[in-house]
Design a protein around this motif. Sequence first.
Motif, PDB file in Angstrom:
ATOM      1  N   ALA A 659      54.288  81.461 -17.420  1.00  0.00           N
ATOM      2  CA  ALA A 659      53.659  82.777 -17.219  1.00  0.00           C
ATOM      3  C   ALA A 659      52.231  82.785 -17.781  1.00  0.00           C
ATOM      4  CB  ALA A 659      54.501  83.854 -17.899  1.00  0.00           C
ATOM      5  N   TYR A 804      58.722  87.742 -11.568  1.00  0.00           N
ATOM      6  CA  TYR A 804      58.707  86.279 -11.471  1.00  0.00           C
ATOM      7  C   TYR A 804      59.523  85.849 -10.256  1.00  0.00           C
ATOM      8  CZ  TYR A 804      60.381  81.548 -12.785  1.00  0.00           C
ATOM      9  OH  TYR A 804      60.723  80.228 -12.793  1.00  0.00           O
ATOM     10  N   TYR A 818      54.472  86.189 -11.943  1.00  0.00           N
ATOM     11  CA  TYR A 818      54.576  87.047 -13.134  1.00  0.00           C
ATOM     12  C   TYR A 818      53.605  88.219 -12.993  1.00  0.00           C
ATOM     13  CZ  TYR A 818      57.076  83.074 -15.105  1.00  0.00           C
ATOM     14  OH  TYR A 818      57.969  82.054 -15.340  1.00  0.00           O
TER      15      TYR A 818
END
Length: 864
Positions: A659, A804, A818
């Motif tokens: 992320a 996600y 993300y």
Amino acid sequence: MGRRWIVLLMSCVGLLGVSSLWGQQRRSTDLNNGWEFRQLATDATTAVEWHPAKVPGDVHLDLLDNKLIPDPFYRDNEAKLQWIENADWEYRTTLQVSPETLNHQHVELVFEGLDSAADVYVNDQKVLAADNAFREWRVDVKAQLKAGANQLRVVFPSPIEAAEKVAAKDPWQSRTKTDVKTYIRKPAYEYGWDWGPRFVTSGIWRPAHLETWDTARIDNVYIHQLDISQQLARVNVEANVIASQDGAAKLTVSYGLNGEKKDAVQNVSLHAGTNHVVLPIEIDKPQLWYPAGYGAQPIYHFHVQVNSGKSLADEADAKAGLRSIVLRRDLDQWGRSFEFIVNGIPVYGKGADVIPFDSFPSRVTTAQYRQVLESARDANMNMIRHWGGGYYETQEFYDICDELGIMVWQDFMFGNDWQPGTYDFKQQVEKEVRYQITRLRNHPSIVIWSGNNETELTFHWGGRDQMPADVRVRMWQDYLTVFSGIIARSAAELNPETPYWPSSPSSDYEELTPEYQSGDMHEWNVWHGRVNFDEYETQFPRFMTEYGFQSFPEMRTIEAFTKPEDRTSIFTPVMLAHQKNNEGNSIIHDYMLRYYGEPKDFASFLYASQVLQAEGIKIGAEHLRRIRPRNMGGIYWQLNDCWPVASWSSLDYYGRWKALQYYAKRFYAPLLVSPHVEDGKLAVYVVSDKTAPTTAHLRLRIMDLEGKVLRQEQQDLSIPAGSSKPYIEIPLSEFVNTNGTDAATIFGVADLQVNGKQVSSNIVYFVPTKLVQLPKANIAADLTQNGNAYVLRLSSRALARSVYVSFGELDAKFSDNYVDLLPGEPAEIQFTSPATLDQLKANMKIMSLAEAFAPPSSTSEATK
Ligand code: BMA
């Protein structure tokens, strides 16, 4: 080192009284084939078998290739392979040598890297005792070779014992408590790090070759950039030419950009030994090299030939990007500045720290270098710090940095430990740093040389403050001799245009106070000190070279080293074996509970740990950018991994983006909108790294989690070049907990448009994250194919955080992931994948923050 001569440049051909040199051109033959290895028997009666070996390589990889050990990265195999460091290892190959080879004046054996202590034998005669992994070893073996088959053998004693032997010779070692392992020059991370396994290896880790030459050999070509401007580049082409005897020679330099070619010729008088030959060149209206985001990265090529009489003695190529580089350190109202000025432009440094790409460097591929460095560029980074606990990288690594415009803060390879103060060690260091600076100095990407990683700090660690005064005086003198003497002098002599800095972090020995900040900082109160992320906002460093927070890699990466039973919790023995910071998993858990709560299962924990890391580093990165020009660089710890592990990285060992890497792309955008709660108000900053003013449109909306807009502000802006300031400021009292609005159910979203296109968007909350009452995710997803690419349209009626998308075992390269989905506002993600639309649809998983913490019984409402 041979004698060095500054050669007089001669303006006419044919030097009176100096004989012409003669001979054949230098030739180099690879010695990377036909190797075998074995463990040296502990007693003479045991015969140990030979096995095929790879050069470049190392003993761990050779054992693995021969199926003599299991995969070192699998489960807890690391612990089972520690015996390797205590054994002695032997390598051999056969060298076929022709009589012609032996007719040359010089027949040299060249090892570009031996890790580390090694004895080299040619036909059982010892020709070399090497003891430094970070330099080339070159030895003339003409006397030991014969025509026909020759045996070349390299014996590596156990590195543990080799270091003990050297340390035992230093009478100060027991007083300074210098770690025994540092007595031989070897990558420090091999001994284990807080993100890396312990594999203390041995081997011929860089290429080896046999070189023959007669009259002269070009040792190195330096494109010394004396003065660079848009109008004119003045450079010296400086060649170190090693000549066998005195004589006349002609030096020709052909140079240019994109195939254009100009020639410059000088007649020179060489002396036997090392000659420093200088050929000045001027390039009118040069095309300059810029960091990514500031311009192009043109690379000039230089081809240098040394001729004696009619024959070519040697030739060499060099490449360089022309740029001026200044590290500006002026006194100002905050202390002393620390900013890189490239071609006259103050460049804000954005990036991450780079560690070795693998525990076993010889297997790193071009594709891996590209993937990791392009990921840095794609995340809007323009700088990396190449950290000092590993090894100096290959030319290819720096070539790619040159090409991508990624500036490199280059540490010398001294990681944390206190370094020995013996005379031998200092000489060793001098040879190494001179070799490395000479090897790497033409790379425009290297914008600073830095003495070490945290060695200056370690003077105060591990009880050293309590050591007797005479020991401390001696230690500090040794430190200064090496890091502000030997290395600083070598850099100033061999690469004067590139700044040198004694350590990371350092204030260059000036005392710091909150009012007087100078140099670079490593901030570890967050993570090691377990304080909250907003601690970052209390720090005002002039340049930040480390701060970070760990996360787990994604499930596919975890699956590569675990069995299903290892994946039941982050505290299983195998998960703990792949966490190298004592307490690391419990630190993650601790922050997780503080910021979010207990994730519902193992998969959710992995995901949430990445969001936690990304949200935390975002706080630091945006703060540092908002306070420019007080701060002029933010480098977070760390970009990559050397094996599959829980760590501070934003790319895992397989190059998969965590992320944080996607977040970095957003928080490093050249134009950043950063809404921030400070002094009882909401301040919406815009930060620009642009070199010209930008006209933009700024919008702020305060809305509830279902999308009802409670307040909206808009402004047309003219954003000055290289600036940061708040454009909208609203007291919190005007909208938080007023008119019945609950702060836990609202958020602010700011976006910035340039020419109708959104360039940055950012969300702010008014209560701690844990209290934000996120509704259950209800995400609609529509996947379509568009030529070779796929488009995924996502939408949600309520705010969905850090959404996600993944496809199980299937690979996909995303434009973004993300992402936050604003209520009722669809978002589009593009990606490429070798998989078909049907396969992707069947495997698509969508996770968002609200779901990660739902009770275990709940089922995903994500639609496909
Ligand atoms: C700094 C780095 C590394 C280390 C990191 C995380 O000290 O220089 O040595 O891995 O912090 O602890």
